[in-house]
Design a protein around this motif. Structure first.
Motif, mmCIF file in Angstrom:
data_model
loop_
_atom_site.group_PDB
_atom_site.id
_atom_site.type_symbol
_atom_site.label_atom_id
_atom_site.label_comp_id
_atom_site.label_asym_id
_atom_site.label_seq_id
_atom_site.Cartn_x
_atom_site.Cartn_y
_atom_site.Cartn_z
ATOM 1 N N ASP A 122 -0.762 3.288 -10.547
ATOM 2 C CA ASP A 122 -1.583 4.403 -10.063
ATOM 3 C C ASP A 122 -0.665 5.612 -9.931
ATOM 4 O OD1 ASP A 122 -2.920 6.268 -8.335
ATOM 5 O OD2 ASP A 122 -4.332 4.660 -7.815
ATOM 6 N N SER A 158 -1.080 8.656 -8.946
ATOM 7 C CA SER A 158 -1.136 9.381 -7.685
ATOM 8 C C SER A 158 -0.312 8.698 -6.605
ATOM 9 C CB SER A 158 -2.600 9.510 -7.254
ATOM 10 O OG SER A 158 -2.690 10.081 -5.996
ATOM 11 N N VAL A 159 -0.504 7.411 -6.509
ATOM 12 C CA VAL A 159 0.243 6.618 -5.506
ATOM 13 C C VAL A 159 1.730 6.677 -5.836
ATOM 14 C CG1 VAL A 159 0.614 4.304 -4.566
ATOM 15 C CG2 VAL A 159 -1.711 5.096 -5.008
ATOM 16 N N SER A 167 3.320 10.228 -5.240
ATOM 17 C CA SER A 167 3.428 10.586 -3.832
ATOM 18 C C SER A 167 4.512 9.764 -3.147
ATOM 19 C CB SER A 167 2.077 10.404 -3.131
ATOM 20 O OG SER A 167 1.663 9.050 -3.196
ATOM 21 N N LEU A 168 4.614 8.493 -3.546
ATOM 22 C CA LEU A 168 5.651 7.631 -2.948
ATOM 23 C C LEU A 168 7.038 8.182 -3.303
ATOM 24 C CD1 LEU A 168 4.912 3.794 -3.141
ATOM 25 C CD2 LEU A 168 5.482 5.185 -1.138
ATOM 26 N N VAL A 169 7.177 8.489 -4.598
ATOM 27 C CA VAL A 169 8.470 9.020 -5.071
ATOM 28 C C VAL A 169 8.820 10.277 -4.278
ATOM 29 C CG1 VAL A 169 9.673 10.077 -7.039
ATOM 30 C CG2 VAL A 169 8.289 8.010 -7.370
ATOM 31 N N GLY A 170 7.801 11.178 -4.148
ATOM 32 C CA GLY A 170 8.036 12.424 -3.433
ATOM 33 C C GLY A 170 8.466 12.184 -2.005
ATOM 34 N N ASP A 209 3.788 -2.815 -6.647
ATOM 35 C CA ASP A 209 2.324 -2.990 -6.510
ATOM 36 C C ASP A 209 1.977 -4.316 -7.148
ATOM 37 O OD1 ASP A 209 -0.384 -2.611 -6.166
ATOM 38 O OD2 ASP A 209 -0.585 -1.310 -7.945
ATOM 39 N N ARG A 251 -1.133 -5.402 -8.374
ATOM 40 C CA ARG A 251 -1.990 -5.344 -9.563
ATOM 41 C C ARG A 251 -1.365 -4.365 -10.572
ATOM 42 N NH1 ARG A 251 -8.355 -5.150 -8.200
ATOM 43 N NH2 ARG A 251 -8.303 -6.841 -6.678
ATOM 44 N N HIS A 289 3.711 -3.513 -2.003
ATOM 45 C CA HIS A 289 2.806 -2.462 -1.566
ATOM 46 C C HIS A 289 1.495 -2.670 -2.306
ATOM 47 C CE1 HIS A 289 1.749 2.083 -1.326
ATOM 48 N NE2 HIS A 289 1.439 1.462 -0.202
ATOM 49 N N THR A 290 0.459 -3.142 -1.560
ATOM 50 C CA THR A 290 -0.741 -3.556 -2.291
ATOM 51 C C THR A 290 -2.018 -3.063 -1.640
ATOM 52 O OG1 THR A 290 -2.001 -5.458 -3.090
ATOM 53 C CG2 THR A 290 -0.778 -5.778 -1.069
ATOM 54 N N GLY A 291 -3.007 -2.943 -2.462
ATOM 55 C CA GLY A 291 -4.359 -2.594 -1.970
ATOM 56 C C GLY A 291 -5.227 -3.834 -1.815
ATOM 57 N N SER A 292 -4.689 -4.984 -2.211
ATOM 58 C CA SER A 292 -5.483 -6.213 -2.110
ATOM 59 C C SER A 292 -5.524 -6.693 -0.665
ATOM 60 C CB SER A 292 -4.878 -7.305 -2.994
ATOM 61 O OG SER A 292 -4.831 -6.832 -4.300
ATOM 62 N N LYS A 320 -2.060 -0.941 1.412
ATOM 63 C CA LYS A 320 -2.556 0.383 1.080
ATOM 64 C C LYS A 320 -3.894 0.582 1.787
ATOM 65 C CE LYS A 320 -0.717 0.493 -3.647
ATOM 66 N NZ LYS A 320 -1.103 0.429 -5.060
ATOM 67 N N PRO A 321 -4.300 1.711 2.287
ATOM 68 C CA PRO A 321 -3.386 2.853 2.437
ATOM 69 C C PRO A 321 -2.646 2.766 3.764
ATOM 70 C CG PRO A 321 -5.631 3.466 3.020
ATOM 71 C CD PRO A 321 -5.662 2.001 2.732
#
Lengths: 126, 768
Positions: A10, A12-13, A16-19, A52, A54, A79-82, A104-105
């Motif tokens: 993803d 966007s994810v 933003s994480l890198v930033g 992540d 997935r 780091h997961t959304g599951s 996440k989030p």
């Protein structure tokens, strides 16, 4: 400086994480697939990989196990959304703990920053 | 004299009594003889008397004539004092036979001359007669005659005559008369002896007939009428009387036979006893009833012998029987049930009718006894069956009400009593409208069901009981057999079932939401992470604090201070915070939705629910939310905890979440109500019910309508304003209770009065 590899498809994810991590004084690289991650992990040194679950083709779990074989010193944060994700026994065997799983989030990315620092300094380990 | 009453009676009575014994024949002869004798004697006597008196008159007349002649003849001798002449003259009386003496006196009373018949020479002093004329003296007729010359008495002549002539005449006549009378009497006797039969014969015949009737008691004989006189009438009357007697005799005999056969063949035992209990007579049924060989064996008993010592009610038979007897004597009859005893000691139930009767001035008791053992047994069986049926009907959890065509109650089971509060005996005969208004509308169905002979059913009829909505199924079964027209109305309270159905629908809905959430959580969480993380990075990069910010700002020909100032001035930080808050809420929704999926990783342990509830109350008490406009500290908490409620194996944190949710919702609801009399309060109950622990969280808030109540547990259903609730709080609570803990969660609410959330938890969820 702590070197972190972010693996997330993803954009966007990932961005933003890198930033955020860069703002938090980490040296950060990012890839969007397991293969790329493996290639990069072998090529460069990383303290921690934020994975992540997935991912296209190779899943996060498989990636961690493979990377652990290839780069035994690499540490992992999931780091997961599951929802309801549970660490598999193999992952536990290679030293992963529920504390290394971030859902996440996240309300506040500083939690993740603290988690990386602890993991690298080895504070949470007995 | 002996004191014999007969002796004291006058002779006439005795005579009449004596004669009374004679036959009519003798009496008739006697009467005729007496009458004829009297007639003859009277006639004869009259004849003799007549002769007697006429002869005496003749004799007096003769003597007077003689005296006249001799008085005239004696005048001369008297005057001339010729005594010899006078005596000579008097001696001529010798020719006149009856004259026995003659005396001639001088006026001075001295005797002048006398004559005496030879056979009457006895000295008979001449009577001195002062009166003139003739007189009968004793056996004599005497005559005094004054001899008068020129009105001067010159002498007195006395003549004395015997009555021989008279006697001779009487004698002459009397004898033939007597003979005649005797002959006449003999003739009269012979005649009367013959003729009396004319009268006595028929009488004798009648008497004989009467004797025969009385002797043989044969009322069929008839006397033959022999004349038309009084005896003939008597015969007729006798025959008529006989006919009547015979008729009456036949009637009497028939009646007697009838009653005798009634008595003998009656299946009812009939017994006659004295008031003291002595048995006088008993019919064959009685003998059989008491198991006797014959009447004698029964009669040797007393009524007391035929009773057990005690009656079923525990009273001594004798005492009770005396009471019954007293009642029978007082009222004339008394009817009662009685325990009797056979002669072999075997007891039996009987119905007894005691009649008090008079028989020849003596009070007797006529008892009819009927063995009702079989009937009693049948009654007992009937009663048992009725009880069983009534038990069955009463055990039914349904209301069963029997009604007739007019809608009047004919049956009313216990459930009906329970539901309506009207007792069966009070409901009986009343119309449904009076005792079960809810069913008034069913009468049309009743008529239809009976008409069409099919049961009719109304399902899920809602009605309000004490402000709560209850649901019933109403079935009308027509009763058409045995000519009983009517119907049975069965009412089943299906409220519980409806609630469970509602609950199941809720659970299904939640599970599907859970499944959906699980499937899409990842897809939503990633973008959410993208949003939240990027916003956080943005937030970091537009304010002071990061060396990189200063560096980039410098390159851009500005300072981070300026940028931050700009951001603040433009109100960007609150916007960023708002974005983050919205993102977090979306994340929370997903999180809540995810709790609708079944998970088994929770940690269950025993907890005291009252303590858990208290802990939650304490937690919520510190929650003072100005934004939501409620102050928990102003709410009164009333605890009604039952003692000894066992611990429940549960997930404490989840339950706490439920309690917290309910308390917060309640507090919020109460803050929307204006209180005038009472203050807002919670009633918290923990009690044991149906082997489960029940927790009530009741508020006196505004309550909710039925529509809301039905949907309150639905996911995303909320009464709160947009942004105030997720619409998942109660759904999650419900899910925790029903799915995670295998419990039940329901809600009762009355608009304007308040709401009560009721939670039932099994003590051990795994056993449910």
């Amino acid at each position: 400086m702590i070197k972190v590899l972010v693996v997330d498809d993803d954009v966007s994810v990932c961005k933003s994480l890198v930033g955020f991590l860069e703002d938090s004084n980490f040296e950060v690289a990012s890839v969007s697939s397991g293969e790329e991650a493996l290639v990069l992990a072998i090529k460069e040194y990383f303290d921690v990989a934020i994975v992540d679950l997935r991912l296209p083709e190779i899943s996060g779990d498989a990636l961690i196990l493979k990377a652990h074989q290839l780069v035994p010193g690499l540490r992992f944060i999931i780091h997961t959304g599951s929802v309801g994700y549970r660490l598999s026994d193999e992952l536990k065997q290679i030293g992963l703990l529920p504390a290394h799983v971030f859902m996440k989030p996240m309300d506040d990315l500083n939690e993740l920053v603290e988690g990386i620092k602890k993991l690298v300094t080895g504070e949470e380990e007995e | 004299m002996k004191n014999n009453p007969q002796d004291g009676k006058p002779w006439e009575t005795q005579a009449i009594r004596l004669v009374g014994k004679w036959s009519i024949k003798r009496k008739l002869v006697l009467i005729i003889m007496l009458v004829s004798s009297a007639v003859m004697i009277l006639t004869g006597g009259a004849f003799i008397a007549y002769q007697w008196f006429s002869e005496r008159q003749r004799m007096e007349k003769d003597l007077a004539g003689l005296a006249d002649i001799y008085a005239e003849s004696c005048k001369a001798p008297l005057i001339w004092n010729y005594q010899k002449e006078a005596e000579l003259l008097l001696s001529n009386l010798h020719d006149y036979e009856p004259i026995v003496r003659a005396y001639l006196y001088r006026p001075d009373g001295s005797l002048f001359a006398k004559y005496q018949r030879e056979d009457y020479l006895d000295d008979f002093p001449p009577p001195v007669f002062q009166e003139e004329g003739s007189h009968f003296v004793g056996r004599w007729l005497v005559m005094r005659k004054q001899i008068i010359l020129d009105k001067e008495t010159i002498g007195v002549l006395y003549l004395q005559s015997n009555l021989n002539e008279l006697y001779d005449l009487i004698k002459q006549n009397a004898v033939p008369l007597a003979v005649l009378i005797l002959l006449a009497l003999v003739a009269a006797y012979i005649l009367s002896a013959k003729l009396q039969e004319v009268i006595s014969g028929p009488l004798y015949y009648l008497a004989k007939m009467a004797g025969k009737v009385s002797q043989n008691e044969d009322y069929s004989v008839r006397a033959v009428k022999q004349s038309d006189d009084e005896i003939g009438q008597l015969t007729d009357a006798f025959n008529k009387m006989l006919t009547q007697v015979e008729k009456r005799d036949i009637a009497l005999r028939e009646s007697e036979e009838k009653y005798r056969s009634l008595y003998d063949t009656s299946r009812d035992a009939i017994m006659i006893s004295s008031t003291t209990g002595k048995i006088i007579s008993a019919n064959p049924s009685t003998i059989e009833l008491f198991g006797c060989e014959n009447e004698g064996e029964l009669i040797s008993q007393t009524t007391a012998d035929l009773c057990p010592e005690f009656q079923p009610d525990g009273l001594p038979s004798q005492k009770k029987y005396e009471e019954m007897l007293k009642l029978a004597l007082k009222k004339g009859a008394h009817f009662f049930e009685w325990k009797h005893k056979k002669i072999n000691g075997e007891g039996f139930d009987a119905e007894v009718l005691l009649n008090s009767m008079h028989l020849q001035d003596e009070k007797i008791i006529h008892a009819s006894i009927r063995n009702i053992t079989d009937r009693k047994r049948n009654e007992e069986e009937l009663r048992r069956l009725r009880n069983l049926l009534s038990n069955i009907i009463n055990s039914m959890p349904s209301v069963l009400v029997g009604v007739d065509m007019e809608g009047r109650v004919t049956h009313w089971n216990r459930e009906a009593e329970k539901i309506t509060g009207v007792k069966a005996n009070e409901a009986q005969g009343h119309t449904l409208a009076d005792v079960f208004p809810q069913l008034t509308g069913e009468m049309e169905k009743v008529a239809q069901a009976i008409r069409e002979c099919v049961p009719l059913k109304d399902e899920k009829i809602a009605n309000e009981v004490n402000g709560e909505v209850h649901y019933s199924d109403i079935t009308v079964y027509p009763l058409t057999s045995n000519g009983i027209e009517g119907a049975v109305i069965r009412v089943d309270d299906i409220t519980e079932r409806v609630r469970i159905e509602e609950m199941m629908i809720q659970s299904e809905k939640m599970l599907s939401v859970g499944g959906l959430a699980a499937g899409m959580a990842h897809e939503i969480n990633n973008p959410l992470a993208g949003i939240l993380q990027n916003v956080q990075v943005i937030r970091n990069r537009i304010k002071k604090g990061l060396p990189k910010n200063d560096e980039v700002a410098d390159i851009c020909g500005t300072t981070i201070d300026v940028i931050e100032k700009y951001v603040i001035e433009r109100g960007i930080f609150p916007m960023i915070d708002s974005v983050m808050e919205s993102g977090r809420r979306a994340s929370k929704i997903v999180d809540n939705m995810l709790s609708f999926s079944r998970k088994s990783d929770s940690n269950f342990s025993p907890h005291n629910l009252a303590a858990l509830l208290d802990k939650t109350v304490e937690l919520v008490s510190n929650d003072y939310d100005l934004k939501k406009k409620y102050d928990f500290r102003k709410i009164e908490i009333l605890r009604k905890y039952e003692k000894n409620v066992p611990e429940v194996i549960c997930e404490a944190s989840k339950l706490q979440q439920v309690f917290l949710n309910l308390l917060k919702n309640g507090a919020q609801a109460m803050s929307e109500k204006k209180y005038t009399e009472e203050k807002p309060h919670f009633i918290l109950r923990v009690l044991l019910e149906e082997q489960m622990v029940r927790i009530d969280i009741e508020d006196n808030g505004p309550g909710m309508d039925e529509m809301t109540r039905k949907r309150i547990f639905e996911p995303f259903f909320t009464t709160k304003g947009v942004g105030l609730g997720t619409g998942l709080g109660l759904s999650v609570s419900y899910f925790i209770i029903t799915e995670n803990h295998n419990g039940r969660m329901t809600v009762d609410s009355i608009m304007g009065k308040g709401t009560n959330f009721i939670i039932h938890l099994p003590m051990d969820r795994s056993t449910q």
